[in-house]
Motif scaffolding. Structure first.
Motif, PDB file in Angstrom:
ATOM      1  N   LEU A  88      63.402  -2.110  13.893  1.00  0.00           N
ATOM      2  CA  LEU A  88      64.198  -2.160  12.657  1.00  0.00           C
ATOM      3  C   LEU A  88      65.347  -3.159  12.786  1.00  0.00           C
ATOM      4  CD1 LEU A  88      64.230   1.607  11.598  1.00  0.00           C
ATOM      5  CD2 LEU A  88      62.835  -0.277  10.695  1.00  0.00           C
ATOM      6  N   ALA A  89      65.962  -3.196  13.954  1.00  0.00           N
ATOM      7  CA  ALA A  89      67.050  -4.156  14.164  1.00  0.00           C
ATOM      8  C   ALA A  89      66.527  -5.581  14.030  1.00  0.00           C
ATOM      9  CB  ALA A  89      67.686  -3.945  15.541  1.00  0.00           C
ATOM     10  N   GLN A  90      65.364  -5.806  14.621  1.00  0.00           N
ATOM     11  CA  GLN A  90      64.771  -7.145  14.583  1.00  0.00           C
ATOM     12  C   GLN A  90      64.446  -7.581  13.146  1.00  0.00           C
ATOM     13  OE1 GLN A  90      61.154  -7.299  16.917  1.00  0.00           O
ATOM     14  NE2 GLN A  90      62.235  -8.721  18.283  1.00  0.00           N
ATOM     15  N   ASN A  91      63.966  -6.619  12.356  1.00  0.00           N
ATOM     16  CA  ASN A  91      63.540  -6.955  10.998  1.00  0.00           C
ATOM     17  C   ASN A  91      64.680  -7.006   9.982  1.00  0.00           C
ATOM     18  OD1 ASN A  91      60.391  -7.029  10.360  1.00  0.00           O
ATOM     19  ND2 ASN A  91      60.752  -5.747  12.156  1.00  0.00           N
ATOM     20  N   PHE A  92      65.706  -6.178  10.168  1.00  0.00           N
ATOM     21  CA  PHE A  92      66.666  -6.012   9.067  1.00  0.00           C
ATOM     22  C   PHE A  92      68.114  -6.330   9.425  1.00  0.00           C
ATOM     23  CE2 PHE A  92      63.112  -3.106   8.139  1.00  0.00           C
ATOM     24  CZ  PHE A  92      62.674  -3.702   6.952  1.00  0.00           C
ATOM     25  N   TRP A  93      68.409  -6.671  10.648  1.00  0.00           N
ATOM     26  CA  TRP A  93      69.785  -7.040  11.004  1.00  0.00           C
ATOM     27  C   TRP A  93      69.904  -8.538  11.159  1.00  0.00           C
ATOM     28  CZ3 TRP A  93      71.539  -3.082  15.325  1.00  0.00           C
ATOM     29  CH2 TRP A  93      71.867  -1.868  14.700  1.00  0.00           C
ATOM     30  N   PRO A  94      71.001  -9.149  10.705  1.00  0.00           N
ATOM     31  CA  PRO A  94      72.056  -8.494   9.934  1.00  0.00           C
ATOM     32  C   PRO A  94      71.580  -8.129   8.542  1.00  0.00           C
ATOM     33  CG  PRO A  94      72.461 -10.854  10.120  1.00  0.00           C
ATOM     34  CD  PRO A  94      71.267 -10.564  10.955  1.00  0.00           C
ATOM     35  N   GLY A  95      72.101  -7.011   8.015  1.00  0.00           N
ATOM     36  CA  GLY A  95      71.696  -6.586   6.687  1.00  0.00           C
ATOM     37  C   GLY A  95      72.047  -5.145   6.394  1.00  0.00           C
ATOM     38  N   PRO A  96      71.669  -4.679   5.203  1.00  0.00           N
ATOM     39  CA  PRO A  96      72.126  -3.369   4.716  1.00  0.00           C
ATOM     40  C   PRO A  96      71.328  -2.189   5.261  1.00  0.00           C
ATOM     41  CG  PRO A  96      70.935  -4.508   2.984  1.00  0.00           C
ATOM     42  CD  PRO A  96      70.997  -5.448   4.150  1.00  0.00           C
ATOM     43  N   LEU A  97      71.196  -2.125   6.576  1.00  0.00           N
ATOM     44  CA  LEU A  97      70.517  -1.012   7.231  1.00  0.00           C
ATOM     45  C   LEU A  97      71.409  -0.462   8.336  1.00  0.00           C
ATOM     46  CD1 LEU A  97      67.909   0.691   7.692  1.00  0.00           C
ATOM     47  CD2 LEU A  97      67.350  -0.965   9.493  1.00  0.00           C
TER      48      LEU A  97
END
Ligand code: TXA
Ligand code: MG
Length: 325
Positions: A88-97
């Protein structure tokens, strides 16, 4: 809480990052834009600052806060990642997760920010100002939405001003926020669980994970992020806790408040004072640390002196009642 002068600065002012860093480093409260909503930031390692933050927001209880960090490397210093979290970190960071993960043993975030839980909520914001701010501070920044408790989250500096002017030190105005709803919160435990829907849609998360997210029970309110026993429980001391103690019994450890002495306190094997000068903000900052320290002694019971219900006292008493239950 006495009124402060709340300064304002534009995020594209060349001195803005410096001013915010100085304020946070000094224990101040800074509202700043993230891509979701405006956050009310405090140095996550400074329990006093966090106690002021709860007070400014008027939170009825110490709801745990999200620690904002610059990148996944910084996140790994405070939280333990499993393979779902990595993905999840790889796919959505930086971002609203936001990911809720077990705390790392070297986690330097104050106990008060995590409300004594064994888990911590971590997020890497995508907003360029938020990014630069946490990177420049070099420490995690806890930031709940910058609204009074019970109000909706602020998506402009004007919203922040109307809720918090006079209660915080600085507002960094970066215009309206892009996402406008708070981050999605996912707990990464044996099975990943959606704790709060938000800026990243469920389907995108499930696609990245290759499996479905579990859900919280339908009657679960935001005020109680995790029901005791569901994933993790609120901090419960090993020792029994006796509230509103007006004398100390043999064998009890003492958790004092204020300068008064209760009968028997001179015989206490161990005593800690939440705030000698009777300051509830200082008491809040010390609460979880002192409870843990007393619990680590061999005392079978912790006697707690009465604490006024005003201001942060309500939240302190709420947590003490849970500890005593
Ligand atoms: O978009 C956002 O997430 C914004 C911006 C400022 O980053 N922040 C935000 O924070 O919405 P706040 O404090 O308003 O909401 C944080 C939520 C709360 O519902 C809290 O209960 C939950 O995160 N939370 C924090 N730590 C948790 C933990 N260890 N376990 C479960 N829930 C947690
Ligand atoms: Mg909020």
């Amino acid at each position: 809480m006495s009124l402060l002068t709340t300064s304002e600065i534009l995020t594209d002012d060349p001195g803005a990052i410096d001013a915010c860093v100085r304020c946070l480093d000094g224990g101040g409260l800074v509202a700043f834009p993230t891509e979701t909503v405006y956050g009310l930031g405090a140095d996550a390692t400074n329990a006093q600052a966090i106690a002021r933050l709860y007070l400014a927001k008027g939170r009825p209880s110490f709801n745990p806060l999200i620690a904002h960090v610059a990148d996944v490397h910084a996140a790994r210093k405070i939280a333990r990642f499993n393979s779902d979290a990595d993905r999840l970190a790889q796919n959505f960071w930086p971002g609203p997760l936001t990911l809720v993960l077990p705390k790392a043993s070297a986690c330097n975030v104050a106990e008060l920010a995590t409300a004594g839980l064994e888990t911590i909520a971590v997020r890497v914001p995508a907003h360029p100002f938020a990014q630069r701010l946490v990177a420049a501070l070099g420490k995690p920044v806890v930031a709940p939405s910058a609204n009074r408790s019970g109000h909706v989250s602020p998506t402009s500096a004007a919203h922040v001003r109307s809720d918090l002017a006079g209660k915080i030190d600085l507002i960094a105005d970066g215009g309206p926020t892009e996402v406008g709803v708070e981050s999605t919160i996912v707990g990464c435990f044996e099975e990943p669980i959606l704790l709060r829907p938000g800026g990243v849609p469920r389907a995108a998360i499930e696609f990245a994970l290759g499996r479905k997210l579990a859900d919280l029970p339908a009657d679960h309110g935001e005020a109680q992020p995790l029901a005791p026993g569901l994933l993790t429980s609120h901090y419960a001391p090993r020792a029994a806790v006796r509230l509103n103690a007006t004398h100390l019994e043999a064998g009890e450890a003492l958790l004092a408040f204020g300068s008064a002495r209760i009968s028997g306190s001179d015989r206490a094997a161990v005593a800690l004072n939440l705030s000698e000068r009777g300051d509830l903000t200082e008491a809040a900052a010390n609460l979880f640390g002192h409870l843990r320290a007393l619990d680590a002694t061999r005392a079978t019971r912790i006697a707690v002196m009465p604490i006024p219900e005003s201001g942060l006292g309500e939240a302190i008493n709420d947590r003490l009642r849970r500890a005593a239950a």
